[in-house]
Each structure stands twice: as C-alpha cells, then as structure tokens.
Design a protein around this motif. Sequence first.
Motif, mmCIF file in Angstrom:
data_model
loop_
_atom_site.group_PDB
_atom_site.id
_atom_site.type_symbol
_atom_site.label_atom_id
_atom_site.label_comp_id
_atom_site.label_asym_id
_atom_site.label_seq_id
_atom_site.Cartn_x
_atom_site.Cartn_y
_atom_site.Cartn_z
ATOM 1 N N GLY A 113 0.808 -1.213 0.000
ATOM 2 C CA GLY A 113 0.000 0.000 0.000
ATOM 3 C C GLY A 113 0.841 1.262 0.000
ATOM 4 O O GLY A 113 0.561 2.211 -0.736
ATOM 5 N N ALA A 114 1.896 1.281 0.825
ATOM 6 C CA ALA A 114 2.779 2.448 0.856
ATOM 7 C C ALA A 114 3.502 2.624 -0.470
ATOM 8 O O ALA A 114 3.749 3.755 -0.916
ATOM 9 N N ALA A 115 3.833 1.508 -1.136
ATOM 10 C CA ALA A 115 4.499 1.589 -2.440
ATOM 11 C C ALA A 115 3.560 2.163 -3.492
ATOM 12 O O ALA A 115 3.961 3.003 -4.315
ATOM 13 N N LEU A 116 2.304 1.728 -3.499
ATOM 14 C CA LEU A 116 1.341 2.233 -4.482
ATOM 15 C C LEU A 116 1.134 3.741 -4.324
ATOM 16 O O LEU A 116 1.034 4.465 -5.319
ATOM 17 N N ARG A 117 1.071 4.203 -3.085
ATOM 18 C CA ARG A 117 0.880 5.641 -2.866
ATOM 19 C C ARG A 117 2.066 6.456 -3.353
ATOM 20 O O ARG A 117 1.923 7.641 -3.664
ATOM 21 N N SER A 118 3.239 5.833 -3.400
ATOM 22 C CA SER A 118 4.466 6.574 -3.718
ATOM 23 C C SER A 118 4.794 6.590 -5.202
ATOM 24 O O SER A 118 5.743 7.280 -5.600
ATOM 25 N N VAL A 119 4.055 5.851 -6.025
ATOM 26 C CA VAL A 119 4.356 5.816 -7.461
ATOM 27 C C VAL A 119 4.110 7.203 -8.060
ATOM 28 O O VAL A 119 2.982 7.697 -8.030
ATOM 29 N N PRO A 120 5.142 7.861 -8.614
ATOM 30 C CA PRO A 120 4.986 9.243 -9.123
ATOM 31 C C PRO A 120 4.369 9.275 -10.515
ATOM 32 O O PRO A 120 5.008 9.645 -11.504
ATOM 33 N N VAL A 121 3.104 8.893 -10.624
ATOM 34 C CA VAL A 121 2.415 8.886 -11.919
ATOM 35 C C VAL A 121 1.977 10.315 -12.256
ATOM 36 O O VAL A 121 1.334 10.973 -11.440
ATOM 37 N N PRO A 122 2.302 10.810 -13.444
ATOM 38 C CA PRO A 122 1.919 12.187 -13.784
ATOM 39 C C PRO A 122 0.422 12.356 -13.995
ATOM 40 O O PRO A 122 -0.110 13.457 -13.791
ATOM 41 N N GLU A 123 -0.261 11.302 -14.410
ATOM 42 C CA GLU A 123 -1.709 11.365 -14.628
ATOM 43 C C GLU A 123 -2.432 11.436 -13.280
ATOM 44 O O GLU A 123 -2.380 10.503 -12.482
ATOM 45 N N GLN A 124 -3.112 12.555 -13.016
ATOM 46 C CA GLN A 124 -3.713 12.789 -11.705
ATOM 47 C C GLN A 124 -4.820 11.786 -11.397
ATOM 48 O O GLN A 124 -4.962 11.350 -10.246
ATOM 49 N N HIS A 125 -5.608 11.407 -12.409
ATOM 50 C CA HIS A 125 -6.698 10.470 -12.155
ATOM 51 C C HIS A 125 -6.156 9.116 -11.723
ATOM 52 O O HIS A 125 -6.652 8.518 -10.753
ATOM 53 N N LEU A 126 -5.124 8.629 -12.406
ATOM 54 C CA LEU A 126 -4.511 7.360 -12.034
ATOM 55 C C LEU A 126 -3.829 7.460 -10.672
ATOM 56 O O LEU A 126 -3.889 6.525 -9.855
ATOM 57 N N ARG A 127 -3.201 8.593 -10.424
ATOM 58 C CA ARG A 127 -2.531 8.788 -9.142
ATOM 59 C C ARG A 127 -3.533 8.730 -7.988
ATOM 60 O O ARG A 127 -3.253 8.146 -6.928
ATOM 61 N N ARG A 128 -4.709 9.301 -8.214
ATOM 62 C CA ARG A 128 -5.725 9.281 -7.175
ATOM 63 C C ARG A 128 -6.151 7.845 -6.857
ATOM 64 O O ARG A 128 -6.292 7.476 -5.685
ATOM 65 N N TRP A 129 -6.324 7.022 -7.900
ATOM 66 C CA TRP A 129 -6.719 5.640 -7.674
ATOM 67 C C TRP A 129 -5.630 4.849 -6.968
ATOM 68 O O TRP A 129 -5.917 3.996 -6.119
ATOM 69 N N LEU A 130 -4.369 5.103 -7.295
ATOM 70 C CA LEU A 130 -3.275 4.421 -6.613
ATOM 71 C C LEU A 130 -3.229 4.782 -5.136
ATOM 72 O O LEU A 130 -2.976 3.927 -4.274
ATOM 73 N N ILE A 131 -3.459 6.041 -4.838
ATOM 74 C CA ILE A 131 -3.448 6.474 -3.436
ATOM 75 C C ILE A 131 -4.600 5.833 -2.676
ATOM 76 O O ILE A 131 -4.435 5.352 -1.539
ATOM 77 N N HIS A 132 -5.779 5.791 -3.285
ATOM 78 C CA HIS A 132 -6.917 5.150 -2.621
ATOM 79 C C HIS A 132 -6.650 3.660 -2.400
ATOM 80 O O HIS A 132 -6.966 3.116 -1.329
ATOM 81 N N ALA A 133 -6.072 2.988 -3.398
ATOM 82 C CA ALA A 133 -5.758 1.568 -3.244
ATOM 83 C C ALA A 133 -4.738 1.350 -2.144
ATOM 84 O O ALA A 133 -4.844 0.390 -1.347
ATOM 85 N N GLY A 134 -3.738 2.223 -2.047
ATOM 86 C CA GLY A 134 -2.741 2.108 -0.995
ATOM 87 C C GLY A 134 -3.342 2.284 0.385
ATOM 88 O O GLY A 134 -2.991 1.557 1.328
ATOM 89 N N GLN A 135 -4.267 3.233 0.521
ATOM 90 C CA GLN A 135 -4.910 3.439 1.816
ATOM 91 C C GLN A 135 -5.774 2.248 2.208
ATOM 92 O O GLN A 135 -5.831 1.866 3.379
ATOM 93 N N LEU A 136 -6.440 1.623 1.231
ATOM 94 C CA LEU A 136 -7.249 0.445 1.530
ATOM 95 C C LEU A 136 -6.374 -0.719 2.000
ATOM 96 O O LEU A 136 -6.714 -1.412 2.974
ATOM 97 N N LEU A 137 -5.243 -0.935 1.340
ATOM 98 C CA LEU A 137 -4.349 -2.016 1.759
ATOM 99 C C LEU A 137 -3.811 -1.766 3.162
ATOM 100 O O LEU A 137 -3.680 -2.700 3.967
ATOM 101 N N ASN A 138 -3.501 -0.520 3.461
ATOM 102 C CA ASN A 138 -3.056 -0.199 4.823
ATOM 103 C C ASN A 138 -4.175 -0.458 5.823
ATOM 104 O O ASN A 138 -3.931 -0.926 6.938
ATOM 105 N N GLY A 139 -5.420 -0.180 5.420
ATOM 106 C CA GLY A 139 -6.547 -0.462 6.296
ATOM 107 C C GLY A 139 -6.729 -1.946 6.560
ATOM 108 O O GLY A 139 -7.151 -2.349 7.650
ATOM 109 N N LEU A 140 -6.392 -2.788 5.572
ATOM 110 C CA LEU A 140 -6.517 -4.233 5.756
ATOM 111 C C LEU A 140 -5.545 -4.767 6.802
ATOM 112 O O LEU A 140 -5.737 -5.876 7.313
ATOM 113 N N ALA A 141 -4.492 -4.007 7.097
ATOM 114 C CA ALA A 141 -3.577 -4.400 8.175
ATOM 115 C C ALA A 141 -4.149 -4.074 9.545
ATOM 116 O O ALA A 141 -3.637 -4.565 10.562
ATOM 117 N N GLY A 142 -5.210 -3.281 9.593
ATOM 118 C CA GLY A 142 -5.766 -2.836 10.865
ATOM 119 C C GLY A 142 -6.277 -3.929 11.779
ATOM 120 O O GLY A 142 -6.011 -3.892 12.986
#
Length: 326
Positions: A113-142
């Motif tokens: 999850g932390a890796a997905l959030r850190s991917v420097p994708v220039p496309e903002q829409h894709l970047r937003r989805w990567l950040i959301h996916a990273g936060q969900l994976l971090n939540g699964l560790a909860g």
Amino acid sequence: MGAASSTEGEREPLVPPDRETSIQPVYSQVYGRRWLVLTLFSSLAFMQGIVWNTWGPIQNSAMHAYDFTKSDIAVLVLWGPVGFAPWLLFIWLMDKKGLRVSLLLSAFFMVIGAALRSVPVPEQHLRRWLIHAGQLLNGLAGPTIMSAGPLLSTTWFAPDQRATATAVASLVSYLGAACSFIVGPLLVPAPNDTTRAMVNRAIVSTDTQMNHIRDRIQLVLYAEFGVVAMLFAAVLLYFPSRPPMPPSVAAASQRLSYRSSICRLLSNFRFLMIALAYAVPTGVVAGWSGVLDMILTPARVSQVDAGWIGFWSIVGGCVFGVAMAR
C-alpha cells in the motif's frame, strides 16, 4: 459501579476455559527478547497509524496538489475502518497460524500500500486511484494491528506485565496517528492565500507553489514507504510466533476452537456491552480526528495549529491509557 468493589460475576472470565482441555505446564520462563518482539510490533502499529492519517492533517495541501475534493479526503480516512470488514478472517488467521504469519501478512499489505501511494504517476486520475488503493491495503492491516495486542502479551509476557504490554501494543497505533498531525503540516506547506485566485469557483495556485507542495508530499510518502519496508524486512527476518517456553499457565493452556469462541462471545451479554462501550467512543474519536483539519478550516484554524490540536488530544489519551494499565 463507581468506587464499589467488583462482584464475583464481574470477575469471572468472559469465556471460561474447558477444564478438561487446560494444560498445566511443568516449566515456564519469561524471555528478555519479549521487549524486542513488542518493539517490532509497536513500530509496525505506529507506522500503520501514521499511514492511515497521512491525508487528513494536510488536506488543504492535498486538495491543491492532487485536485482532491473533500469527499476524497473523507474516503481516504474511511479506508481504515473499511479494512476491518474481513476481521473474522484475520482473527482466524491469528488463532490458527499464530502471530508471525498474521503480522507478516499485515506488514505485506502495508508495504504494498505504501508503495502504491508513492508511485509518481503524472496522470492525476490514475494517481488518485493508486493512493486510494494504498490506503485500503493499509486499512486491511488494521484488524491484526489493532487486535493482536492481548495475544502478544499473553504469549510473551508474565501476568504482572500483561496489562502494560497490552496497553502499549494497542495504543501505539493511535500514537502514530497523533504524530502524523505533526509530521504532515510541518513538512508539507499549506497553500499561500496571497497566491490564490478564484476562477470558476475553483481555487488555483501558482504552478511553482503546487509543484513545491507535490514535492513535499512525495517526500513524506517516500519516507513512510522506506520505514514500512524496513519494518517488513525486520519482521520477515525475526518475529517468532511464540517463545520456546510459555511465560505462564495461561499462555500454555489449550484454547477453545475458533467457531466455539465466536459463538460463546456473541451470546455473552457482558461481552457485547463491553464491546459497545469500547466501539462507540473509539469510532467517534477516530472519525473526528481523521478529518480534524477539514472541520477546523472554516474556523480559520491553520493546518499547523489543527495538527497540534490533534496531536495533543490523542497523546493525552495514550498516556492516560498506559497509566490506567499500570
């Protein structure tokens, strides 16, 4: 209630053990490595709290840098509680496979999850989805991070140290969320009001300012990914499920089956009342603290000031919780 002493019924265990299945060990021993195990677990829990609360304290900056809306910030905070949806699966994994396998899986979710959030994708829409996916994976560790404290303390610590170890393991995740209130606003600058212009009801900052904010957010994401990756490697290299010898009779006792334990707990009125008393204030505080900066922005409270308010409010609870455990 109040200052009165507890009744005999209140002192009874919520799930009484079966007498015929209990094991009386001949030897028991407490190992000094228990502090290393507790430190590794607490460090991972600390980072899980920081990653969960990354975006709330810097929501003004994130909205300008990545075109996030207030709904995006709220959903990023919501992924933490959503990650608890499969909690029965994670509790079953801890019961059947032990602490090592459970914690390795949670740490794996966190590092991906932390890796997905850190991917420097220039496309903002894709970047937003990567950040959301990273936060969900971090939540699964909860589920493991938030509930493994009692199991860890029972497995490794003597009875007179168990309450303190449980409190530390359970509260350090909140401490991580508290520190994110300091790290984020201090490292990521807030948008400068003097460089904004209203265009079609949208706030537009200069390119230089937005690039600087993006660079600082990226720095925070890289740093969090680096720490999580190191902790994952540490857990992979050394985190035993249990000590060679149990520290007490309770640690050596044979436990009830998973299905039997769940059924008996869910039919226990005392347990349900304790769970409700814990869940309601915890949910309110977590939901409020995750969007604290968003709540205080209309009151003209700066991002840094809101961070300090959030930090001290959570730290106060953590200190009081450990003191109560002692």
